[in-house]
Scaffold this active site. Sequence first.
Site, PDB file in Angstrom:
ATOM      1  N   HIS B  15      35.248 -30.079  65.800  1.00 25.26           N
ATOM      2  CA  HIS B  15      35.165 -28.842  66.587  1.00 25.26           C
ATOM      3  C   HIS B  15      33.826 -28.738  67.317  1.00 25.26           C
ATOM      4  O   HIS B  15      33.053 -29.697  67.348  1.00 25.26           O
ATOM      5  CB  HIS B  15      35.466 -27.618  65.719  1.00 25.26           C
ATOM      6  CG  HIS B  15      34.512 -27.415  64.603  1.00 25.26           C
ATOM      7  ND1 HIS B  15      33.324 -26.772  64.776  1.00 25.26           N
ATOM      8  CD2 HIS B  15      34.565 -27.791  63.302  1.00 25.26           C
ATOM      9  CE1 HIS B  15      32.678 -26.753  63.619  1.00 25.26           C
ATOM     10  NE2 HIS B  15      33.410 -27.359  62.712  1.00 25.26           N
ATOM     11  N   ALA B  16      33.567 -27.600  67.872  1.00 28.51           N
ATOM     12  CA  ALA B  16      32.438 -27.452  68.793  1.00 28.51           C
ATOM     13  C   ALA B  16      31.096 -27.959  68.270  1.00 28.51           C
ATOM     14  O   ALA B  16      30.410 -28.690  68.965  1.00 28.51           O
ATOM     15  CB  ALA B  16      32.314 -26.001  69.230  1.00 28.51           C
TER      16      ALA B  16
END
Lengths: 566, 87
Positions: B15-16
């Site tokens: 994820h980010a």
Amino acid sequence: MLKGKGVSTGIGFGKIVILKNEEKVIEKRTVENPEAEMQKFKQAFNQVIKETEEMVSKLSGTELDIMQAYLMIMQDPSLISETENAITNLNYSAEYAVEVGFNSVIQIFENMDDEYMAGRSRDIADIKNRVLSKLFNEETINISKLEENTIIVAKELTTSDTAKLDFKNVSGIITELGGTNSHTSIMARTHAIPAITKVEEATKIFRNGDYVAIDGLSGEIYLNPSEEEKQKLFKLKEEIQKENQELEKFKGLETKTKDGYKVELVANIGTPADVEIVLKNTAEGVGLLRSEFLYMDSENMPTEEEQYNAYKEVAEKMQGKSVIIRTLDVGGDKELKYLKLEKEANPFLGYRAIRLCLDNLNIFKTQLRAILRASHYGNLSIMFPMISSIEELREAKKILEECKTELDNENIPYKKDIKTGIMIEIPSAALISYGLARECDFFSIGTNDLIQYTVAVERGNEKIAKLYTKFHPGVIKLVKEAINGAHDGGIFCGMCGEAAGDELYIPLLIGLGLDEFSMNSNSILKARKIISNLEKTECEKLAERILMLSSAEEVEKELKKFSQNK
Amino acid sequence: MIRQKVTLKNETGLHARPASELVKLSNKFKSNIELEVGEKKASAKSILGIMSLGIKVNTEIEIICDGEDEQTAMNEIIEAFNNNFGE
């Protein structure tokens, strides 16, 4: 005809200017000059990046990690490659290109089967909206320079909006949100601009340039009024003007009851520019100078010099008349860009006003020094907001003394006998008024917050707005307690909330013995007229009757009955 | 050009935050660096590219490095994957 809630009386005619029209429909549009369009886009986009960088620089921990990733997304060339393509190759307008370009990225994420990733589409949508609002801002009218007879339409006006607003050309304000005591309403009344709130979907119903007539008393709005409607409103406007002329007679008079009881009638102001209206309405002083304008209007913490100049301007213009400056009252609903405050579950019960100042001595001392220095040029007093205990008053006074000593050492002149007072806006302060009165020079009851804290109703919460009432017997008892405490300690007690200028409430306050009434400048003459018509003795009897009542409804009824019989 | 396979161990996927770590790391190198998952491919220097692959835990990823510093790049990237990007 549309109808909202009239919050500032008067009739206004003019053309509509809509502020911050969110959720704007973006129409497909092509342009002649893609280079200029690209520049426009880049400028807006870079501004958004810059703002995010500024935000990131203030963060730490997990929040920092998240925002850094967010920033990296913004800096990724592939985020805007579609947008750039749409401008360069399809000649789309910057707005439409952003809409199309960003949506293509949003879709990639939306279509992913991973919930977390799908959620990231919201981040991209957020960036898109920020860029769009920058693009639209460029097109919106500069609110500090409006055309004559403009009617402002907005969801809600923020403090920074009203600080910039070109009041002399605003002939009316229409908002979707806000009540009688919201910031917009208070500002509108100060500037005698008709205002109507609670007009649902106002920013969508109207278009820029629509001609409307509004009645700030009834809350009625006429879009493209007929000849007949126009005539009716012109007539109303004339009547209001006639009433105002009637009030002219009270200019420059002393404020006293028929039986000779004198009170001070003073004004609440928000900026040095307001002094003009104060003098025009012959207020006897300034009962409340809200110092927030200096802080909210600026990108940085205002320096001592900036503050000193502003306070000095007010002191000089008021020519020896009393001016009470309230020290910084932020936190809760009023935030500052450069002072990062943590989000709180209950900001109105949180880190704000004097609590914040006593904890940030550099901010507090800078302001106190500025006020002291300016006090050399006029009759200034200092007032501390949100005092809930005697320790806070002592602590604030101790710091004030430190500032005085500093100035003494620097040979800088100031008013040696400057008075210090406190706001009574927390029930606990009203209840210990006898003790507080022995350690300060005056009280000023802030009814707006006192009501909110007494009946436990947040001022801005529309769902429970009905419970927010100055007629609550509990509120009245606290007002009485504050006045009695002040008199016992030999000091004067004023009131600077909205209630002080209320037609129904004034007789009660006279009866309770209030010494000073501070209100919007535009209410001064009317209040003087009302007071001139009263007798102290009958007001005292009224107060006695009111104190026996146990419901707000009964109180209001009794006060109405009294006023009608006048 | 060199290729190597690695498996993502981060529970919440790439994820980010880890993606941003990977971008930061990749940008240190001159080589062209790509990730390949199934039929999809993206530059390791683009956070959007990486995130658009939607890489979940236990997914096998092929890393492709091409350039003068490809070996160092590969070593450091594999190490970062094995360290779960510091999570």
